[in-house]
Write a protein that holds these residues in place. Structure first.
Motif, PDB file in Angstrom:
ATOM      1  N   PHE A 206      32.995  43.501  35.413  1.00 10.40           N
ATOM      2  CA  PHE A 206      33.470  44.758  35.609  1.00 10.40           C
ATOM      3  C   PHE A 206      34.485  44.719  36.975  1.00 10.40           C
ATOM      4  N   LEU A 207      34.254  43.926  37.948  1.00  4.24           N
ATOM      5  CA  LEU A 207      35.041  43.865  39.125  1.00  4.24           C
ATOM      6  C   LEU A 207      36.160  43.307  38.704  1.00  4.24           C
ATOM      7  N   VAL A 208      35.866  41.914  38.185  1.00  4.86           N
ATOM      8  CA  VAL A 208      37.107  40.957  37.731  1.00  4.86           C
ATOM      9  C   VAL A 208      38.044  41.787  36.910  1.00  4.86           C
ATOM     10  N   ARG A 209      37.713  42.423  36.105  1.00  2.00           N
ATOM     11  CA  ARG A 209      38.662  43.397  35.079  1.00  2.00           C
ATOM     12  C   ARG A 209      39.280  44.456  35.870  1.00  2.00           C
ATOM     13  N   ARG A 210      38.716  44.920  36.838  1.00  2.09           N
ATOM     14  CA  ARG A 210      39.183  45.975  37.528  1.00  2.09           C
ATOM     15  C   ARG A 210      40.303  45.341  38.464  1.00  2.09           C
ATOM     16  N   ARG A 211      40.000  44.324  38.897  1.00  2.00           N
ATOM     17  CA  ARG A 211      40.961  43.708  39.970  1.00  2.00           C
ATOM     18  C   ARG A 211      42.295  43.328  39.060  1.00  2.00           C
ATOM     19  N   GLU A 212      41.758  42.757  38.075  1.00  2.00           N
ATOM     20  CA  GLU A 212      42.978  42.431  37.176  1.00  2.00           C
ATOM     21  C   GLU A 212      43.941  43.736  36.686  1.00  2.00           C
TER      22      GLU A 212
END
Ligand SMILES: *[C@@H]1O[C@H](CO)[C@@H](O)[C@H](O)[C@H]1NC(C)=O
Length: 216
Positions: free
Chosen positions: A180-186
């Motif tokens: 989720f964090l990686v996706r949000r960062r993206e």
């Protein structure tokens, strides 16, 4: 009974077996550190100390003869005491006198080892058993004690399974949080690329900062 129901029942029985554990017997020899002699035993029989034919009949070849109380804490639902006595032997459970045992013979030797006291259907919890000669000049020769307790091993096994399942759950949770964090960062990166001000979140990207400053 349908097959599916039978299968369900089997699973339920297996699971319950794990939750409650099955009662198991544990043996305390007279030499066990779990047994407290309020006075050092007058005689400790062992091979080479007492007659061989006698020690051959004792559990692990040993017994302890004493004229003073023996205190045995245990956790269990049943207890069985194997001893011989010269005179009368008394039994107290959790401070209450629960039994007396006198050997039929009145020889000068402590009589044969027998099942002198047992209690079943106790709550499977901590108890204190006290064994003592009824009068001065009387002796107890303790051989061994058995107590019954629902297996801690199975409970430990169950705990391991539960913590395994919880641990596995935690791992899955962590992985999805990371995803989720990686996706949000993206997503944030995409947004900031389009020139939308995001504040000071990207100090490691001077070009973005520059773009934000120019807008002000
Ligand atoms: C424990 O030992 C006693 C005495 O020998 C016996 O009667 C009882 O059935 C045993 N219980 C279990 C669970 O093995």
């Amino acid at each position: 009974m349908s097959l599916a129901f039978k299968k369900l029942l089997c699973v339920a029985v297996l699971l319950c077996g794990n939750v409650y554990g099955s009662p198991m017997n544990y043996t305390l020899d007279d030499t066990s550190p779990a047994i407290n002699y309020t006075q050092a035993p007058l005689l400790r029989c062992a091979p080479g100390i007492c007659d061989a034919p006698w020690t051959a009949r004792l559990f692990q070849g040993t017994s302890a003869t004493t004229a003073a109380p023996i205190v045995v804490p245990f956790t269990g639902s049943a207890v069985y005491v194997y001893l011989g006595t010269l005179g009368t032997c008394m039994f107290a459970l959790d401070g209450v006198v629960v039994g007396a045992y006198a050997d039929g013979t009145s020889t000068s030797e402590a009589a044969d080892i027998r099942l002198a006291y047992w209690a079943t259907d106790l709550p499977d919890s901590a108890h204190v058993l006290t064994i003592y000669p009824a009068k001065e000049g009387q002796f107890v020769q303790l051989d061994y004690i058995i107590y019954t307790h629902a297996s801690a091993l199975r409970n430990a096994h169950l705990a391991a399974i539960i913590s395994g399942v919880l641990g596995g759950g935690a791992l899955v949770g962590l992985l999805s949080l990371a995803a989720f964090l990686v996706r949000r960062r993206e997503k944030l990166r995409q947004i900031s690329m389009r020139g939308i001000p995001l504040g000071d979140h990207w100090p490691d990207q001077p070009r973005l900062k520059l773009a934000l400053n120019q807008k002000k």
